[in-house]
Scaffold this motif. Structure first.
Motif, short mmCIF file in Angstrom:
data_model
loop_
_atom_site.label_atom_id
_atom_site.label_comp_id
_atom_site.label_asym_id
_atom_site.label_seq_id
_atom_site.Cartn_x
_atom_site.Cartn_y
_atom_site.Cartn_z
N ALA A 13 0.80 -1.23 0.00
CA ALA A 13 0.00 0.00 0.00
C ALA A 13 0.83 1.27 0.00
O ALA A 13 0.28 2.37 0.03
CB ALA A 13 -0.93 -0.01 1.22
N GLY A 14 2.16 1.14 -0.03
CA GLY A 14 3.02 2.34 0.01
C GLY A 14 2.89 3.17 -1.26
O GLY A 14 2.40 2.70 -2.29
N GLY A 16 5.42 4.62 -2.96
CA GLY A 16 6.53 4.46 -3.92
C GLY A 16 7.07 5.78 -4.41
O GLY A 16 7.39 5.93 -5.60
N THR A 17 7.23 6.75 -3.52
CA THR A 17 7.64 8.09 -3.96
C THR A 17 9.07 8.10 -4.53
O THR A 17 9.39 8.96 -5.34
CB THR A 17 7.57 9.11 -2.80
OG1 THR A 17 8.33 8.59 -1.70
CG2 THR A 17 6.13 9.34 -2.37
N ARG A 18 9.90 7.14 -4.10
CA ARG A 18 11.27 7.12 -4.62
C ARG A 18 11.32 6.76 -6.10
O ARG A 18 12.35 6.88 -6.73
CB ARG A 18 12.13 6.12 -3.82
CG ARG A 18 12.56 6.64 -2.46
CD ARG A 18 13.21 5.55 -1.66
NE ARG A 18 12.27 4.48 -1.36
CZ ARG A 18 12.62 3.22 -1.04
NH1 ARG A 18 13.89 2.89 -1.03
NH2 ARG A 18 11.70 2.33 -0.77
N LYS A 28 4.64 0.27 -7.61
CA LYS A 28 6.05 -0.14 -7.80
C LYS A 28 6.17 -1.66 -7.76
O LYS A 28 7.06 -2.23 -8.38
CB LYS A 28 6.97 0.51 -6.77
CG LYS A 28 6.75 0.06 -5.34
CD LYS A 28 7.82 0.67 -4.43
CE LYS A 28 7.46 0.40 -2.97
NZ LYS A 28 8.41 0.99 -2.04
N GLU A 29 5.26 -2.30 -7.03
CA GLU A 29 5.30 -3.77 -6.92
C GLU A 29 4.99 -4.45 -8.26
O GLU A 29 5.25 -5.64 -8.43
CB GLU A 29 4.31 -4.26 -5.86
CG GLU A 29 4.60 -3.79 -4.44
CD GLU A 29 4.08 -2.39 -4.14
OE1 GLU A 29 3.43 -1.77 -5.02
OE2 GLU A 29 4.33 -1.91 -3.02
N GLN A 106 -5.40 -0.78 3.27
CA GLN A 106 -4.92 0.23 4.20
C GLN A 106 -5.38 1.55 3.59
O GLN A 106 -4.89 1.95 2.54
CB GLN A 106 -3.39 0.18 4.29
CG GLN A 106 -2.83 1.16 5.29
CD GLN A 106 -1.32 1.28 5.21
OE1 GLN A 106 -0.72 1.10 4.16
NE2 GLN A 106 -0.70 1.64 6.31
N GLY A 111 2.14 3.94 7.32
CA GLY A 111 3.40 3.27 7.71
C GLY A 111 3.28 1.76 7.63
O GLY A 111 2.18 1.20 7.64
P1 UTP Z 1 8.63 1.51 1.76
O1 UTP Z 1 8.88 2.60 2.73
O2 UTP Z 1 9.78 0.95 1.01
O3 UTP Z 1 7.55 1.91 0.67
O4 UTP Z 1 7.80 0.35 2.46
P2 UTP Z 1 6.99 3.27 0.18
O5 UTP Z 1 6.53 4.13 1.30
O6 UTP Z 1 5.98 2.91 -0.86
O7 UTP Z 1 8.29 3.85 -0.55
P3 UTP Z 1 8.84 5.32 -0.79
O8 UTP Z 1 9.81 5.54 0.32
O9 UTP Z 1 7.68 6.28 -0.81
O10 UTP Z 1 9.50 5.24 -2.13
C1 UTP Z 1 8.10 -1.04 2.38
C2 UTP Z 1 6.85 -1.81 1.97
O11 UTP Z 1 5.76 -1.52 2.83
C3 UTP Z 1 4.63 -1.07 2.11
C4 UTP Z 1 5.16 -0.60 0.75
O12 UTP Z 1 4.19 -0.81 -0.26
C5 UTP Z 1 6.39 -1.46 0.56
O13 UTP Z 1 6.11 -2.65 -0.13
N1 UTP Z 1 3.96 0.01 2.85
C6 UTP Z 1 4.64 1.08 3.31
C7 UTP Z 1 2.60 -0.09 3.05
O14 UTP Z 1 1.94 -1.07 2.63
N2 UTP Z 1 1.95 0.93 3.71
C8 UTP Z 1 2.62 2.01 4.19
O15 UTP Z 1 1.97 2.90 4.81
C9 UTP Z 1 4.01 2.08 3.97
#
Ligand code: UTP
Length: 294
Positions: A13-14, A16-18, A28-29, A106, A111
């Motif tokens: 659910a992240g 993927g801002t990087r 990104k997945e 989520q 987080g």
């Molecule tokens: P990361 O911190 O690498 O993912 O989380 P992110 O937040 O997508 O990445 P950036 O920093 O913005 O590029 C590790 C894993 O946890 C998931 C992400 O999808 C990733 O697979 N994650 C992270 C969640 O499911 N929910 C969140 O709130 C945060």
């Protein structure tokens, strides 16, 4: 008799801002490493370790992940009509059996700890595996990272995390563990510290994104205040759990690629391509020619 590890959580659910702008509309997945989405490689690792049910914690803009793990009737029919039997079989092998996946949302990316907590009702009262789907654990030969951990867990019980060695000048980027040797596959964890300064790090063993956790973590996550970056951090809850439950580490000897970062993703593609007999000869030749031009 220990409860077996039957279920795995994959938090997807992240934001993927990087990896923007690639991840604006595509999770990104779902970016491919050679010809399989990153998340498919991680599902393969989970299934190879005997996981029977995968819980995806998804979010907005992630529906394509659910579609990817479903059947595609039009595509199947077309492949059938065109006599592409092998492709059809491969697609079938990659599709989870009915009832072996769950998807929960989520609603806000609060987080990793919060994402894990969102799966609590589906996991219920069982130890479970957690695999970060952007971290690829590459083992061209031998068994996968989670398989090793499950084997260790059968001997140790408790909580198990996978670790790998990182250079001393990079420990400040990772969750680092201190360990004590013990007989068998796993070491006993004596301390865990998130992003330590080089001089404070108890070792150079970084947590690699694979965990076996007891369900007691959910209560701690429910009460966990936001930590670094204003997010509910899994590490904070693990530190609390470590005060009353045992943690073990298994050192992963293969290579770990953080596919949430551009370089990690590109290197994963190179490593997987070079390990594929159908791609390797031409890829190696063209890559060498490209590098020779620089
Ligand atoms: P990361 O911190 O690498 O993912 O989380 P992110 O937040 O997508 O990445 P950036 O920093 O913005 O590029 C590790 C894993 O946890 C998931 C992400 O999808 C990733 O697979 N994650 C992270 C969640 O499911 N929910 C969140 O709130 C945060």
């Amino acid at each position: 008799m220990r409860k077996p590890i039957r279920k795995a959580i994959l938090p997807v659910a992240g934001l993927g801002t990087r990896f923007l702008p690639a991840t604006k509309a595509v999770p990104k997945e779902m970016l491919p490493v050679v010809d399989r989405p990153v998340v498919q490689h991680v599902v393969d690792e989970a299934l190879a370790a005997g996981i029977e049910h995968i819980v995806f914690v998804t979010g907005r803009n992630k529906a394509v992940i659910e579609d990817h793990f479903d059947r595609q009737f039009e595509l199947e029919r077309t492949l059938q009509e065109r006599g592409k039997q092998k492709l059809l079989e491969e697609l079938g092998d990659d599709t989870p059996k009915p009832g072996t996946t769950s998807f929960t949302r989520q609603q806000l990316p609060l987080g990793l700890g919060h994402a894990v907590w969102c799966a609590r009702d589906i996991i219920a009262d069982e130890p479970f595996a957690l695999l970060l789907p952007d971290m690829l654990h590459f083992t061209p030969e031998g068994q996968g990272c989670l398989s090793d951990m499950v084997e260790a867990y059968e001997e140790t019980g408790g909580n198990v995390v996978s670790v790998y060695e990182v250079p001393d000048d990079q420990v400040h980027q990772y969750g680092i563990v201190g360990v004590e040797p013990r007989p068998g596959k796993a070491q006993a964890i004596t301390s865990m510290v998130e992003k330590p300064r080089r001089e404070d790090a108890p070792s150079n063993l970084a947590i690699s994104g694979r965990y076996i956790l007891q369900p007691t973590i959910f209560d701690l996550l429910a009460r966990q205040d936001p930590g670094a970056g204003g997010e509910i951090q899994l590490t904070d809850a693990m530190l609390k759990l470590n005060e009353r439950e045992r943690f073990f580490s298994v050192t992963f000897e293969g290579r770990v690629y953080d596919c949430g970062s551009k370089i990690g993703f590109l290197m994963a593609n190179a490593a997987y391509a070079l390990s594929r007999p159908d791609i390797e000869p031409q890829y190696r030749t063209e890559l060498a020619a490209l590098l020779a031009q620089d």
